[in-house]
Design a protein around this motif. Structure first.
Motif, PDB file in Angstrom:
ATOM      1  N   LEU A  95       0.962  -1.221  -0.025  1.00  0.00           N
ATOM      2  CA  LEU A  95       0.119  -0.105  -0.109  1.00  0.00           C
ATOM      3  C   LEU A  95       1.031   1.053  -0.170  1.00  0.00           C
ATOM      4  N   TYR A  96       0.989   1.839  -1.268  1.00  0.00           N
ATOM      5  CA  TYR A  96       1.674   2.984  -1.201  1.00  0.00           C
ATOM      6  C   TYR A  96       1.486   3.986  -2.283  1.00  0.00           C
ATOM      7  N   ASP A  97       1.506   5.117  -2.111  1.00  0.00           N
ATOM      8  CA  ASP A  97       0.597   6.245  -3.090  1.00  0.00           C
ATOM      9  C   ASP A  97       1.583   6.795  -3.668  1.00  0.00           C
ATOM     10  N   GLY A  98       2.706   6.901  -3.393  1.00  0.00           N
ATOM     11  CA  GLY A  98       3.774   7.828  -4.061  1.00  0.00           C
ATOM     12  C   GLY A  98       4.223   7.143  -5.550  1.00  0.00           C
ATOM     13  N   PRO A  99       4.980   7.946  -6.292  1.00  0.00           N
ATOM     14  CA  PRO A  99       5.530   7.404  -7.547  1.00  0.00           C
ATOM     15  C   PRO A  99       6.126   5.998  -7.373  1.00  0.00           C
ATOM     16  N   TYR A 100       6.170   5.229  -8.585  1.00  0.00           N
ATOM     17  CA  TYR A 100       6.637   3.938  -8.362  1.00  0.00           C
ATOM     18  C   TYR A 100       8.147   3.784  -8.066  1.00  0.00           C
ATOM     19  N   GLU A 101       8.938   4.598  -8.690  1.00  0.00           N
ATOM     20  CA  GLU A 101      10.260   4.735  -8.399  1.00  0.00           C
ATOM     21  C   GLU A 101      10.527   4.808  -6.718  1.00  0.00           C
ATOM     22  N   GLU A 102       9.754   5.589  -6.227  1.00  0.00           N
ATOM     23  CA  GLU A 102       9.864   5.950  -4.741  1.00  0.00           C
ATOM     24  C   GLU A 102       9.637   4.767  -4.057  1.00  0.00           C
ATOM     25  N   PHE A 103       8.732   3.842  -4.458  1.00  0.00           N
ATOM     26  CA  PHE A 103       8.052   2.543  -3.778  1.00  0.00           C
ATOM     27  C   PHE A 103       9.174   1.676  -3.962  1.00  0.00           C
ATOM     28  N   LYS A 104       9.921   1.557  -5.220  1.00  0.00           N
ATOM     29  CA  LYS A 104      10.707   0.480  -5.441  1.00  0.00           C
ATOM     30  C   LYS A 104      11.942   0.677  -4.763  1.00  0.00           C
ATOM     31  N   SER A 105      12.308   2.122  -4.518  1.00  0.00           N
ATOM     32  CA  SER A 105      13.438   2.479  -3.625  1.00  0.00           C
ATOM     33  C   SER A 105      13.343   2.080  -2.277  1.00  0.00           C
ATOM     34  N   LEU A 106      12.088   2.413  -1.726  1.00  0.00           N
ATOM     35  CA  LEU A 106      11.703   2.167  -0.254  1.00  0.00           C
ATOM     36  C   LEU A 106      11.648   0.604   0.134  1.00  0.00           C
ATOM     37  N   LEU A 107      11.271   0.005  -1.042  1.00  0.00           N
ATOM     38  CA  LEU A 107      10.927  -1.632  -0.638  1.00  0.00           C
ATOM     39  C   LEU A 107      12.504  -1.990  -0.800  1.00  0.00           C
ATOM     40  N   TYR A 108      13.278  -1.600  -1.689  1.00  0.00           N
ATOM     41  CA  TYR A 108      14.722  -2.200  -1.631  1.00  0.00           C
ATOM     42  C   TYR A 108      15.679  -1.839  -0.561  1.00  0.00           C
ATOM     43  N   SER A 109      15.349  -0.703   0.021  1.00  0.00           N
ATOM     44  CA  SER A 109      16.059  -0.270   1.133  1.00  0.00           C
ATOM     45  C   SER A 109      15.740  -0.982   2.437  1.00  0.00           C
ATOM     46  N   LEU A 110      14.392  -1.424   2.333  1.00  0.00           N
ATOM     47  CA  LEU A 110      14.033  -2.391   3.677  1.00  0.00           C
ATOM     48  C   LEU A 110      14.685  -4.012   3.406  1.00  0.00           C
ATOM     49  N   GLY A 111      14.781  -4.298   2.325  1.00  0.00           N
ATOM     50  CA  GLY A 111      15.241  -5.567   2.019  1.00  0.00           C
ATOM     51  C   GLY A 111      16.733  -5.893   2.262  1.00  0.00           C
ATOM     52  N   GLU A 112      16.975  -7.094   2.355  1.00  0.00           N
ATOM     53  CA  GLU A 112      18.476  -7.667   2.481  1.00  0.00           C
ATOM     54  C   GLU A 112      18.877  -8.671   1.598  1.00  0.00           C
ATOM     55  N   THR A 113      20.281  -8.622   1.302  1.00  0.00           N
ATOM     56  CA  THR A 113      20.990  -9.556   0.280  1.00  0.00           C
ATOM     57  C   THR A 113      20.336 -11.082   0.602  1.00  0.00           C
ATOM     58  N   PRO A 114      19.613 -11.429  -0.291  1.00  0.00           N
ATOM     59  CA  PRO A 114      18.962 -12.809  -0.127  1.00  0.00           C
ATOM     60  C   PRO A 114      19.967 -14.276   0.051  1.00  0.00           C
ATOM     61  N   LEU A 115      21.062 -14.094   1.011  1.00  0.00           N
ATOM     62  CA  LEU A 115      21.893 -15.323   1.055  1.00  0.00           C
ATOM     63  C   LEU A 115      20.901 -16.468   1.364  1.00  0.00           C
ATOM     64  N   PRO A 116      21.396 -17.930   0.809  1.00  0.00           N
ATOM     65  CA  PRO A 116      20.629 -18.970   0.982  1.00  0.00           C
ATOM     66  C   PRO A 116      20.920 -19.393   2.742  1.00  0.00           C
ATOM     67  N   THR A 117      20.044 -18.924   3.493  1.00  0.00           N
ATOM     68  CA  THR A 117      20.391 -19.150   4.926  1.00  0.00           C
ATOM     69  C   THR A 117      20.213 -20.422   5.355  1.00  0.00           C
ATOM     70  N   LYS A 118      19.452 -21.246   4.295  1.00  0.00           N
ATOM     71  CA  LYS A 118      19.411 -22.851   4.537  1.00  0.00           C
ATOM     72  C   LYS A 118      20.709 -23.512   5.039  1.00  0.00           C
ATOM     73  N   TYR A 119      21.700 -22.930   4.184  1.00  0.00           N
ATOM     74  CA  TYR A 119      23.325 -23.266   4.434  1.00  0.00           C
ATOM     75  C   TYR A 119      24.231 -22.312   5.018  1.00  0.00           C
ATOM     76  N   ILE A 120      23.879 -20.981   4.733  1.00  0.00           N
ATOM     77  CA  ILE A 120      24.779 -19.885   5.153  1.00  0.00           C
ATOM     78  C   ILE A 120      24.159 -19.395   6.730  1.00  0.00           C
ATOM     79  N   HIS A 121      24.833 -19.919   7.558  1.00  0.00           N
ATOM     80  CA  HIS A 121      24.034 -19.922   9.004  1.00  0.00           C
ATOM     81  C   HIS A 121      24.782 -18.507   9.669  1.00  0.00           C
ATOM     82  N   ARG A 122      24.549 -17.400   9.097  1.00  0.00           N
ATOM     83  CA  ARG A 122      25.221 -16.143   9.772  1.00  0.00           C
ATOM     84  C   ARG A 122      24.454 -15.054   9.524  1.00  0.00           C
ATOM     85  N   PRO A 123      24.563 -13.768  10.024  1.00  0.00           N
ATOM     86  CA  PRO A 123      23.750 -12.746   9.646  1.00  0.00           C
ATOM     87  C   PRO A 123      24.395 -12.184   8.231  1.00  0.00           C
ATOM     88  N   VAL A 124      23.587 -11.465   7.620  1.00  0.00           N
ATOM     89  CA  VAL A 124      24.146 -10.662   6.385  1.00  0.00           C
ATOM     90  C   VAL A 124      24.915  -9.698   6.577  1.00  0.00           C
TER      91      VAL A 124
END
Length: 350
Positions: A136-165
């Motif tokens: 749920l986001y009302d602003g421009p798409y680029e702003e939304f994508k930028s916010l979404l990615y700033s909240l995300g982290e690198t998707p290491l395969p945590t099934k095998y790599i047991h440590r923080p990113v």
């Protein structure tokens, strides 16, 4: 070919938690199918095995920060959300996995960011773990994508790599030729290439071709059937353009070495082949699953990492190297303490 054949003992301490200090200085096991030889090298020695006119084919997909942590409304329960793919740009709809799945129902709202700067609503259940979220986001798409990615982290395969990113993972869990965003896992064989090494290969006369396969989580999904013919791979989006086709087919005509860098590249190349064995342009989806026995039409050599027991990547590697020879090489790899997994060492199969 049965699932149970792909069991071997992998000591947990051999699963790499961090990449090599320098990309091109991981170890390289070189196995030659005709000579039945096994050599131990450093990755940058790969230049010794290629000649003028040979081709390396890379997967130029780019990993995005797909793992987010949110809180469920009312209860505040911590929920991991793994972004799989964008379904609708205008409506901010995403196909995701949630964990723990049992706590999430249609209509639930999830809050992300310290100040709840992003809110999502669950609008569909696609599988037991999968959901469709509307952000749920009302602003421009680029702003939304930028916010979404700033909240995300690198998707290491945590099934095998047991440590923080770590902040370093953002760069190291990405190939240097990554261009087209869409992968939730890195094409690991490509992680070993540095700019310096690519220059050296160019000097040798090696040509580079690029294809795209957006790596999905299907690569890490366990095989649940003993009879491999009954296993279904998740579909992944692929692109093979005219330029790549021309480079590969010219090398084929000249009987040069065509080296696939990684299992995702092999699967892409083998997904679009003419009846005469030539590569064809393609844009679409593939769910190709390669396991022994299989006759390869395009690649004549392969660079790949060391894979976990029972994994589809191990099965494809066995189809290329020959099952018995590969399992023999894996025994040597365990004995010689090679590093396994996405951040591990590499194997060149000639």
């Amino acid at each position: 070919m049965k699932l149970s054949k792909f069991k071997y003992d992998l000591p947990e301490k051999l699963v790499a938690l961090y990449p090599a200090e320098n990309r091109d200085e991981s170890r390289l096991m070189v196995i030659n199918r005709k000579k039945r030889t096994i050599e131990h090298k450093i990755f940058k020695d790969i230049t010794d095995y290629f000649c003028d006119g040979d081709v390396m084919v890379f997967n130029n997909t780019k990993v995005f920060p797909a793992r987010l942590y949110g809180n469920k409304e009312k209860t505040g329960a911590k929920i991991e959300v793994f972004l799989l793919r964008e379904l609708n740009k205008e409506q901010h709809l995403w196909d995701v996995l949630v964990d723990p799945a049992r706590k999430i129902r249609i209509g639930n709202k999830l809050y992300f960011g310290e100040d709840d700067s992003l809110v999502a609503e669950v609008i569909d259940n696609t599988t037991s773990r999968g959901r469709t979220l509307r952000f749920l986001y009302d602003g421009p798409y680029e702003e939304f994508k930028s916010l979404l990615y700033s909240l995300g982290e690198t998707p290491l395969p945590t099934k095998y790599i047991h440590r923080p990113v770590t902040p370093e993972d953002k760069d190291r869990y990405q190939t240097i030729f990554a261009k087209h965003e869409g992968a939730v896992a890195a094409p690991a064989a490509g992680l070993h290439f540095s700019k310096n090494l690519l220059k050296k290969l160019e000097i040798v006369g090696v040509n580079f071709a690029e294809i795209t396969l957006h790596v999905g989580l299907g690569n890490f999904r366990s095989v649940d059937v003993e009879d491999l013919t009954k296993h279904k791979m998740d579909s992944e989006q692929i692109w093979i353009n005219d330029q790549a086709v021309d480079i590969v087919n010219k090398a084929k005509d000249e009987e040069k070495n065509i080296c696939a860098i990684g299992i995702t590249t092999v699967r892409t190349l083998e997904s679009s082949v003419s009846t005469t064995g030539y590569l064809k342009p393609f844009e679409g989806w593939t769910n190709k699953f390669i396991f022994p026995p299989y006759e390869f039409k395009v690649p004549t050599s392969l660079v790949t990492n060391f894979h976990h027991p029972y994994s589809t990547m191990l099965m494809t590697t066995a189809a290329f190297a020959g099952f018995e020879f590969l399992m023999e090489a894996y025994e040597v790899a365990v004995k010689e303490k090679y590093r396994f997994g996405s951040y591990g060492d590499a194997m060149l199969i000639l």
